[in-house]
Structure formats: C-alpha cells, structure tokens
Scaffold this motif. Structure first.
Motif, short mmCIF file in Angstrom:
data_model
loop_
_atom_site.label_atom_id
_atom_site.label_comp_id
_atom_site.label_asym_id
_atom_site.label_seq_id
_atom_site.Cartn_x
_atom_site.Cartn_y
_atom_site.Cartn_z
N ARG A 72 0.84 -1.22 0.00
CA ARG A 72 0.00 0.00 0.00
C ARG A 72 0.87 1.25 0.00
NH1 ARG A 72 -2.50 -0.63 4.54
NH2 ARG A 72 -1.45 0.95 5.79
N LYS A 73 1.92 1.24 0.80
CA LYS A 73 2.82 2.40 0.89
C LYS A 73 3.43 2.71 -0.48
CE LYS A 73 6.92 4.04 3.40
NZ LYS A 73 7.79 4.32 2.25
N THR A 74 3.98 1.70 -1.13
CA THR A 74 4.62 1.93 -2.42
C THR A 74 3.60 2.31 -3.48
OG1 THR A 74 6.28 0.28 -1.82
CG2 THR A 74 6.20 0.95 -4.12
N LEU A 75 2.43 1.67 -3.45
CA LEU A 75 1.39 1.97 -4.43
C LEU A 75 1.02 3.46 -4.40
CD1 LEU A 75 -1.79 -0.13 -5.18
CD2 LEU A 75 -1.95 2.33 -4.89
N PHE A 76 0.78 4.00 -3.20
CA PHE A 76 0.35 5.40 -3.12
C PHE A 76 1.51 6.36 -3.38
CE2 PHE A 76 -3.48 3.63 -1.38
CZ PHE A 76 -4.45 4.53 -1.82
N GLU A 77 2.72 5.97 -3.04
CA GLU A 77 3.87 6.82 -3.34
C GLU A 77 4.13 6.87 -4.84
OE1 GLU A 77 6.49 6.33 0.79
OE2 GLU A 77 6.91 5.05 -0.94
N PRO A 90 -0.51 14.89 -3.47
CA PRO A 90 0.60 14.41 -2.63
C PRO A 90 0.42 14.67 -1.14
CG PRO A 90 1.44 15.51 -4.60
CD PRO A 90 -0.04 15.76 -4.56
N SER A 91 -0.30 15.72 -0.79
CA SER A 91 -0.48 16.05 0.63
C SER A 91 -1.36 15.03 1.35
CB SER A 91 -1.09 17.44 0.77
OG SER A 91 -2.43 17.47 0.27
N LYS A 92 -2.07 14.19 0.61
CA LYS A 92 -2.98 13.22 1.22
C LYS A 92 -2.40 11.80 1.28
CE LYS A 92 -7.17 15.69 -0.20
NZ LYS A 92 -8.45 15.61 -0.96
N ILE A 93 -1.23 11.63 0.70
CA ILE A 93 -0.68 10.28 0.59
C ILE A 93 -0.44 9.65 1.96
CG2 ILE A 93 1.36 8.97 -0.14
CD1 ILE A 93 1.48 10.72 -2.62
N ARG A 94 0.14 10.41 2.90
CA ARG A 94 0.41 9.84 4.22
C ARG A 94 -0.87 9.38 4.91
NH1 ARG A 94 5.13 7.98 4.31
NH2 ARG A 94 4.38 7.26 6.34
N HIS A 95 -1.96 10.05 4.66
CA HIS A 95 -3.25 9.68 5.27
C HIS A 95 -3.67 8.29 4.84
CE1 HIS A 95 -7.30 10.21 6.87
NE2 HIS A 95 -7.79 9.86 5.69
N TYR A 96 -3.35 7.93 3.60
CA TYR A 96 -3.73 6.62 3.09
C TYR A 96 -2.67 5.54 3.40
CZ TYR A 96 -7.06 9.51 0.58
OH TYR A 96 -8.05 10.41 0.27
N ILE A 97 -1.43 5.97 3.55
CA ILE A 97 -0.37 5.01 3.85
C ILE A 97 -0.40 4.59 5.32
CG2 ILE A 97 2.13 4.75 4.09
CD1 ILE A 97 2.46 6.43 1.57
N ASP A 98 -0.53 5.57 6.22
CA ASP A 98 -0.39 5.31 7.65
C ASP A 98 -1.69 4.80 8.26
OD1 ASP A 98 2.19 6.23 7.47
OD2 ASP A 98 1.69 8.27 8.12
N PRO A 99 -1.63 3.72 9.02
CA PRO A 99 -2.82 3.26 9.76
C PRO A 99 -3.20 4.29 10.82
CG PRO A 99 -1.14 1.53 9.64
CD PRO A 99 -0.49 2.81 9.20
N SER A 100 -4.44 4.24 11.25
CA SER A 100 -4.96 5.19 12.23
C SER A 100 -5.39 4.46 13.49
CB SER A 100 -6.15 5.95 11.62
OG SER A 100 -6.72 6.84 12.57
N TRP A 101 -4.91 4.96 14.64
CA TRP A 101 -5.33 4.37 15.91
C TRP A 101 -6.76 4.78 16.22
CZ3 TRP A 101 -4.16 6.22 21.49
CH2 TRP A 101 -4.57 5.24 22.41
N THR A 102 -7.56 3.82 16.64
CA THR A 102 -8.98 4.06 16.92
C THR A 102 -9.23 4.60 18.34
OG1 THR A 102 -9.25 1.79 17.70
CG2 THR A 102 -9.66 2.21 15.36
N GLY A 103 -8.17 4.64 19.15
CA GLY A 103 -8.36 4.99 20.56
C GLY A 103 -8.74 3.80 21.41
N THR A 104 -8.76 2.62 20.80
CA THR A 104 -9.18 1.40 21.50
C THR A 104 -7.98 0.50 21.79
OG1 THR A 104 -11.38 1.41 20.50
CG2 THR A 104 -10.57 -0.71 21.30
#
Length: 439
Positions: A172-177, A186-200
């Motif tokens: 996924r990282k390489t695909l979006f890069e 380009p400013s949104k790429i990290r949003h799609y590469i990096d997983p997001s913690w749910t707070g759980t």
C-alpha cells in the motif's frame, strides 16, 4: 504446473487473504498462473485465535471446495439456541441478558490457526511458498514487470503484485507513493499510507474451557457468543476465546507511541472491569498469557488498484472487530479477485482492467462494512448511568433495534453475486458486452 503460465502473480502476505487468494487462483486457473506467495515470518502463523464463520464466508468456502473440512474443525452449536447474546454487564451486583441476535443461519466459530492450516492444505501445485520474505518496496520496469525488494536485500520479479500484507502494508505504501500527481494529491498520501489508531485497546486471551467450567459451570460463554466483552468457544469447544476492549474516543486518530502488541498482566486485563458483573470478572480471571493490542485501521482509501498492483484484506480495509468481519471480507476479496485473474478472458495486457473490475465491486462494499463496524462499536459504548429506570428500558429497546439493524448487511447480496457483477464488468471492459449483448 503449466510449463508456460500466462503470467506470474506475487502475493505478499500468507495470512487468511493471501492464502485464500492463492487457493482461488489455483482452483479456477487450472494451474495456468504461477503464484509466488511471500511470507515475512519463518512459518505460516496467525495473530488472535477466534474467528466467526458467517453464511457469506461459508459460501466462499463452498466455492473453494473446503467447506466440509472447515465444518469438521469448527465449533458446532450444542443447541439450537447458539446465537450471539448481548448482556448489560457493567452492573456490579449482576447484569442481565439484554437480547439475542437471532438469525435464520447460525454462525459458527473456529480457531484461526485451524482455518490457516486448512487453507495451506489447499494451496495449488502452481504456488511456491517463500518464508522470511518481508517486502520493503517494489519498482516498475519499462516492460511492465515489477521488481520486489525484500528486507534481506534479495529481489524477485513478477507480472502482477497483490498486497495481502496487513494493516502496515508495504505494498500500500509503495502503491500510493507511485501514484501520478494528477491521480492523487501528494499532501494526502500519508493519510492513506499510515494506519490510524482508533483509541481502542483490545485485550485478548485464550484458555481451556474446562478452566472456566470448573470455576463457573453455568457460565454462558461455555456455549454461546457474548458481546461486548466478546467471548465464545473455539477448537470444538475445548478453548474459550476472549476479546475485551477499552476505548478512549478522544484519542482516536492520535499517534500510539507504545508497542502495538504487548504482553500484559492479569491485573491489567481485569482492572477496567472492576464494576462489571461477576460473570465478566470470572471470565477474565481465567485468562492465560493475555496480550494488549492497540487497534489500528486503514483510513478509507480512494482506490486499491493501480496498473498491475492490487490490495486485499487488511492492507486495503483493516477494520474494527465489532462485526467479526475482517477475515471474512479478506476471503471475499480473495474469491472475487482470484476468479477474475483466473478468468479465460484475462491476459497480462488487460490485467489493469481486471483489477479495476475487482476494485469497483469489492472496495465500496468492504468499506461500507468497515464504516458500519465502527458505527456499531460506538453504539455498544453508550453510557446510561444517569438515566432513570423507566427511561432506561425504553432506551435499551431503541438501542437493541438499532443494533439488530446494523447486522442486516450480512444478507445483502452475496460473494457469488459480487463475483457475477465483477465478471460482467470485466466482459464490458474487454469485449464491450453488456447483459450478453454487444454494444
């Protein structure tokens, strides 16, 4: 294996999705596609223990020819009342059964490792399995083929790459890069590469059922599926799988600085549930080797295929566990994509169109399931401590109906229907055929 396969497929990640994809390609391509299955570890292993087999997942297993084997190792219901039970348990003096999730088709449970072992048994002769191969990146050649780079500094080549490498996917990282700027800001790429913690934070443990039966012979978890401290029997009733979660909604989306998975003490597992009913406390007292997981998800992606590369399973739509649907959705991805790659119309030249058909069918549905799973989790975590008794019953009834409605997606269409829709899109794209007529 065919001496002249029509193309090569590399699958990174030998989890549920990656294994199921290899099985699907092998079954429907008649060994006409060579598969390289790369696993980062030195063996096919799994995280977590329990898995819920729904009617949708069962349908995929039947199509792959492994339903009887899966049924043999699953935990069957000891009675016709084997349905998920919802309890209000955050009551120190004793909780109560809130409602049951009745269904015309009862789900059954199994140990995740048993599913993995079964999938491994069905790997085709056309599949080569490679261990200790952690993909770090890939690069496209002028010919269109892909060079895969691994953490051990080795490389390999393939024609088609499928990322089944989980929530922290390197594919996924390489695909979006690699996306062109006219496709992706380009400013949104990290949003799609990096997983997001749910707070759980999720506490997991598996222990012998006998341990609980000796301690509490009538405990509901011995035979049934409990929610929201989720517990149910696996390994044909010999083990109890427990998943208990603690959520801080204000921390959702913030970085999680500690290890994502760690071993914890029995005291840490039990501490958040000190004000719960005895049944919950008894359950958690039986825990063995508990672990804590910081629950991360993949932010909703705008696409999951690019040229000859595609994402499936957690690499594409890692979701919260409130439907128990993550593995099932990975298998549906694998089934639809595997059949498309194996289709007689599929050639190396039209692989991008094939992957687009997969994306158009599977991405919207899997993301819908992910959204609704998150919404269901929020619905579980509602506070009624300040609600008057009379109003409490009314609110509980309303919330019950809302929760029951959340599960209706399971009867929406089917994996077979998705496959037929994907095939139709493939035919339209390649042949210009719609509903059997030339256009």
């Amino acid at each position: 294996m065919s001496p002249n396969p029509k193309f090569r497929v590399a699958i990174c990640g030998a989890g549920v999705g990656g294994l199921a994809l290899a099985v699907a390609i092998g079954k429907f391509a008649n060994e006409n596609i060579h598969i390289d299955l790369y696993e980062a570890h030195d063996a096919i292993t799994t995280v977590g223990a329990g898995i819920v087999i729904t009617s949708r997942t069962s349908e995929v297993m039947k199509e792959l020819g492994m339903h009887e084997e899966i049924s043999r190792v699953s935990t069957k219901s000891p009675s016709s009342n084997h349905v998920p039970i919802f309890r209000r348990s955050n009551i120190p003096q004793g909780g109560f059964e809130w409602f049951q999730q009745n269904s015309t088709i009862t789900p059954y449970n199994m140990h995740r490792q048993h599913l993995m072992d079964t999938l491994k048994q069905y790997l085709p002769m056309s599949c080569s399995l490679h261990f200790n191969k952690q993909l770090t990146r890939y690069e496209k050649q002028l010919s269109g083929s892909l060079i895969l780079h691994f953490a051990d500094d080795s490389t390999s080549t393939t024609d088609v790459l499928i990322g089944a490498d989980g929530v922290r996917s390197s594919v996924r990282k390489t695909l979006f890069e690699a996306l062109d700027r006219d496709i992706m800001d380009p400013s949104k790429i990290r949003h799609y590469i990096d997983p997001s913690w749910t707070g759980t934070l999720v506490y997991r443990t598996v222990f012998p059922a006998k341990k609980l039966s000796d301690f509490d012979p009538n405990h509901v978890s011995l035979n049934n599926f409990l929610i929201h401290v989720v517990s149910y029997p696996v390994s044909q009733g010999t083990l109890i799988n427990v998943v208990a979660s603690v959520t801080d909604a204000e921390k959702a989306g913030t970085p999680f600085e500690d290890r994502w998975v760690s071993s914890v003490s029995h005291e840490e597992v039990q501490e958040p549930y000190q004000d719960f009913e005895p049944a919950v406390k008894n359950l958690l007292k039986c825990s063995e080797n508990p672990s804590k997981w910081a629950l991360h998800v993949v932010n909703e992606l705008p696409l999951c295929v690019y040229e000859r590369v595609a994402l499936i399973g957690d690499a594409c739509h890692a979701m919260t566990p409130h439907f128990g649907a993550g593995a099932g959705q990975a298998m549906e991805d694998a089934f639809v994509l595997g059949r498309l790659l194996a289709h007689p119309l599929t050639t190396l030249d039209n692989v991008p169109a094939v992957l687009k058909a997969y994306q158009d069918v599977r991405l919207p549905f899997s993301q819908f399931v992910a959204r609704e799973s998150a919404r269901t989790g929020h619905m579980y975590d509602f506070d009624m401590s300040s609600t008057a008794q009379g109003n409490m019953q009314e609110k509980l009834e309303i919330r019950k109906e809302e929760l029951l409605a959340q599960w209706k997606w399971e009867g929406k269409d089917s994996p077979i229907g998705e496959w037929l829709e994907a095939e139709r899109k493939l035919q339209e794209s390649i042949l210009g055929v719609s509903d059997g007529l030339s256009t």
